[in-house]
Design an enzyme around this catalytic site. Structure first.
Site, PDB file in Angstrom:
ATOM      1  N   ARG A 154     -50.826 107.987   8.309  1.00  0.00           N
ATOM      2  CA  ARG A 154     -50.544 107.650   6.914  1.00  0.00           C
ATOM      3  C   ARG A 154     -49.116 108.038   6.518  1.00  0.00           C
ATOM      4  O   ARG A 154     -48.468 107.322   5.744  1.00  0.00           O
ATOM      5  CB  ARG A 154     -51.532 108.436   6.044  1.00  0.00           C
ATOM      6  N   ASP A 198     -51.859 102.535   6.195  1.00  0.00           N
ATOM      7  CA  ASP A 198     -52.996 102.904   5.357  1.00  0.00           C
ATOM      8  C   ASP A 198     -54.162 102.080   5.913  1.00  0.00           C
ATOM      9  O   ASP A 198     -54.146 100.843   5.848  1.00  0.00           O
ATOM     10  CB  ASP A 198     -52.674 102.534   3.900  1.00  0.00           C
ATOM     11  N   LYS A 214     -63.785 112.885  18.823  1.00  0.00           N
ATOM     12  CA  LYS A 214     -64.799 113.301  17.866  1.00  0.00           C
ATOM     13  C   LYS A 214     -64.149 113.736  16.551  1.00  0.00           C
ATOM     14  O   LYS A 214     -62.960 114.035  16.572  1.00  0.00           O
ATOM     15  CB  LYS A 214     -65.641 114.429  18.452  1.00  0.00           C
ATOM     16  N   HIS A 265     -63.376 116.619  25.508  1.00  0.00           N
ATOM     17  CA  HIS A 265     -62.226 117.157  26.256  1.00  0.00           C
ATOM     18  C   HIS A 265     -62.644 118.161  27.328  1.00  0.00           C
ATOM     19  O   HIS A 265     -61.885 118.447  28.244  1.00  0.00           O
ATOM     20  CB  HIS A 265     -61.154 117.719  25.309  1.00  0.00           C
ATOM     21  N   LYS A 301     -61.282 119.226  31.770  1.00  0.00           N
ATOM     22  CA  LYS A 301     -60.908 120.529  32.325  1.00  0.00           C
ATOM     23  C   LYS A 301     -61.166 120.541  33.826  1.00  0.00           C
ATOM     24  O   LYS A 301     -62.219 120.101  34.296  1.00  0.00           O
ATOM     25  CB  LYS A 301     -61.719 121.648  31.644  1.00  0.00           C
ATOM     26  N   GLU A 348     -65.662 132.095  21.505  1.00  0.00           N
ATOM     27  CA  GLU A 348     -64.279 131.959  21.025  1.00  0.00           C
ATOM     28  C   GLU A 348     -63.951 133.138  20.126  1.00  0.00           C
ATOM     29  O   GLU A 348     -64.838 133.676  19.457  1.00  0.00           O
ATOM     30  CB  GLU A 348     -64.135 130.675  20.217  1.00  0.00           C
ATOM     31  N   ASP A 390     -70.684 121.077  16.462  1.00  0.00           N
ATOM     32  CA  ASP A 390     -69.291 121.172  16.905  1.00  0.00           C
ATOM     33  C   ASP A 390     -69.177 121.444  18.405  1.00  0.00           C
ATOM     34  O   ASP A 390     -68.277 120.939  19.066  1.00  0.00           O
ATOM     35  CB  ASP A 390     -68.596 122.294  16.111  1.00  0.00           C
ATOM     36  N   HIS A 438     -69.812 119.457  24.101  1.00  0.00           N
ATOM     37  CA  HIS A 438     -69.317 120.199  25.267  1.00  0.00           C
ATOM     38  C   HIS A 438     -70.440 120.900  26.051  1.00  0.00           C
ATOM     39  O   HIS A 438     -70.512 120.811  27.271  1.00  0.00           O
ATOM     40  CB  HIS A 438     -68.295 121.255  24.841  1.00  0.00           C
TER      41      HIS A 438
HETATM   42  C1  BG6 Z   1     -63.497 121.648  19.830  1.00  0.00           C
HETATM   43  C2  BG6 Z   1     -64.181 122.282  18.651  1.00  0.00           C
HETATM   44  O1  BG6 Z   1     -64.158 120.482  20.227  1.00  0.00           O
HETATM   45  O2  BG6 Z   1     -63.474 122.565  20.910  1.00  0.00           O
HETATM   46  C3  BG6 Z   1     -63.496 123.569  18.261  1.00  0.00           C
HETATM   47  O3  BG6 Z   1     -64.153 121.387  17.553  1.00  0.00           O
HETATM   48  C4  BG6 Z   1     -63.369 124.490  19.444  1.00  0.00           C
HETATM   49  O4  BG6 Z   1     -64.202 124.213  17.203  1.00  0.00           O
HETATM   50  C5  BG6 Z   1     -62.760 123.753  20.637  1.00  0.00           C
HETATM   51  O5  BG6 Z   1     -62.524 125.572  19.066  1.00  0.00           O
HETATM   52  C6  BG6 Z   1     -62.816 124.615  21.881  1.00  0.00           C
HETATM   53  O6  BG6 Z   1     -62.076 124.001  22.896  1.00  0.00           O
HETATM   54  P1  BG6 Z   1     -61.431 124.858  24.066  1.00  0.00           P
HETATM   55  O7  BG6 Z   1     -60.834 123.849  24.965  1.00  0.00           O
HETATM   56  O8  BG6 Z   1     -60.432 125.771  23.415  1.00  0.00           O
HETATM   57  O9  BG6 Z   1     -62.540 125.633  24.681  1.00  0.00           O
END
Ligand code: BG6
Length: 480
Positions: free
Chosen positions: A47, A88, A143, A173, A177, A211, A230, A235
């Protein structure tokens, strides 16, 4: 699978946090290694009102901040590939201007879409109407893609209107890894684990993603999401699927995803009593005082920042083997690991000599360190005049030691390259996403029905004590 290597990349959300921290640094690093192809052009859109120069300056700052010093060599060359078009998403004219900026790629276009959920449908519609969804276009989707099965179906339907499944690349993601991919090598490039990889020999599996960060700057998103959506929905379930799946026929997108989805569909509906939710309060991590979730949010909330689940997979291989999953923010340390706890030997010949065997355990560390440790029983050296000694000793592979050459990469390097080149193996298929949501939705429904609200835990701890009890009820201790 569509086979072409794109020579244009269109980044939606190009001025966002993901772009700054991950996408631009990953692309620049790939470019410096000559992996992007010499003609690739990268068009950013968002935007914000900016011209090409403004975007290049924005990118330079991001690269200087987020690329490690030893990977900054190619910045100047990379910046020359960048251009920008503001958009936009609700304005159709904007899409025509964008299509003009993108031009006609010789080989194909890859789009990376990380955009606010509210703009999703309008964006797909705009791409379709402006001719940016043709047969030589593939789309990567970041996501959040919905908040439950129903909303994810709406999004998937909208995308399918413009793109067939073999041109849709749903990103998780974690699959980018290195150590996650190494899980497949460990299981299927070695003979010794597979015969033992089942309920006859494995007592339980633990998957922990802890985390130290809190809400960060994601107030709007996180409070509507919570740890279950989340982290577990995507994951952690992908990790579980890779650990539990049957050997695929070959390492390709169809076969790997066919096996993962079978596991996801075999997940038993969870009993609420086998879940624990928590929300962090003020505490300290690494000697640093940190505020509580409600303080960071500025209001009270019932969103969980921690969840632990005892999961079961109802198939032949895993009958009776619990999978303990736990993830949380503001834990004592950042770690992602998978623990495969084997059963004890069926009969110990050493009991009469006073020695005890400890069951073998395989610990796969994904981050921050990448390592694999197998605990084995060994004899304590000596003449055993005071009794026979057995001790559990680690057999360890630390990736940086075993592979001195290759450098550690950002997960998105792999995923962006696979998107550009058209390999879907490490992307999530629609049926997987839907099986994941179905399981998650049932958990949320159970919480609502039983009005389960998160217990509090002190930042810097391993979550509510109920999470410890969840495992200990079965004589299991979380690996820490
Ligand atoms: C994301 C989440 O998908 O993954 C985050 O939305 C999280 O909340 C993150 O912190 C963790 O990713 P990584 O690669 O740091 O383990």
């Amino acid at each position: 699978m569509t086979q072409f290597t794109s020579d244009r990349l269109l980044l939606f959300g190009a001025t966002g946090d993901l772009s700054r921290r991950m996408l631009l640094p990953s692309l620049c690093a790939l470019d410096a290694e000559g992996l992007l192809g010499s003609h690739i052009e990268i068009i950013g859109t968002a935007r914000s009102d900016m011209d090409d120069l403004g975007f290049r300056n924005f990118a330079r700052e991001a690269l200087e901040q987020f690329l490690p010093a030893n990977r900054r060599g190619g910045i100047a060359q990379f910046l020359n590939r960048l251009s920008y078009q503001s958009l936009d998403a609700n304005d159709m004219d904007g899409f025509h201007a964008l299509a003009e900026k993108v031009g006609t790629p010789e080989n194909g276009l890859s789009i990376f879409l990380s955009t606010a959920p509210s703009l999703f449908e309008a964006t797909i519609h705009g791409l379709e109407k402006s001719g940016l969804a043709g047969p030589n276009v593939r789309i990567g989707l970041e996501k959040p893609l919905g908040i439950d099965l129903a909303s994810s179906k709406v999004i998937n339907d909208a995308v399918h209107h413009a793109f067939p499944e073999d041109r849709i690349y749903r990103i998780d993601h974690y699959l980018g890894k290195e150590t996650v991919q190494n899980l497949l090598a460990l299981r299927f490039a070695n003979l010794m684990f597979e015969p033992l990889w089942n309920a006859a020999h494995i007592d339980h599996v633990q998957i922990t993603v802890s985390e130290t960060v809190g809400l960060e700057s994601r107030v709007g998103y996180y409070d509507d999401s919570g740890a279950l959506r989340d982290m577990v929905q995507n994951h952690m379930l992908q990790l579980l699927a890779l650990v539990a799946m049957e050997p695929p026929v070959s390492y390709d997108a169809t076969n790997v995803r066919d096996e993962k989805v079978k596991v996801l569909r075999s997940l038993r509906k969870v009993d609420v009593a086998e879940t624990v939710t928590g929300q962090y309060r003020a505490g300290a991590i690494g000697g640093q005082a940190v505020p509580g979730y409600d303080d960071e949010l500025g209001k009270e909330s019932d969103t969980e920042t921690f969840v632990a689940i005892k999961a079961h997979i109802d198939n032949w291989r895993w009958q009776g083997v619990p999978f303990y999953l736990r993830t949380g923010k503001r834990m004592p340390k950042r770690t992602t690991e998978i623990v495969v706890q084997f059963k004890d030997v069926p009969h110990s010949i050493f009991t009469g000599r006073g020695a005890r065997t400890v069951p073998n355990r395989l610990v796969i560390g994904l981050q921050p360190e990448e390592n694999i440790t197998l605990s084995l029983m060994a004899k304590v050296p000596g003449l055993d005049r005071n009794g026979y000694g057995l001790r559990s000793v680690p057999l360890a592979i630390t990736t940086p030691d075993a592979f001195a050459g290759p450098q550690r990469r950002i997960a998105y390097e792999r995923l962006l390259l696979d998107l550009i080149e058209g390999d879907q193996t490490l992307f999530v298929r629609r049926d997987e996403v839907e099986a994941q949501w179905e399981w998650i939705d049932a958990i949320r429904a159970g919480w609502e029905e039983q009005q389960q609200t998160p217990k509090t835990y002190t930042s810097g701890s391993w979550g509510p004590s109920a999470a410890i009890a969840l495992a200990e009820r079965n004589g299991v201790t979380w690996h820490e």
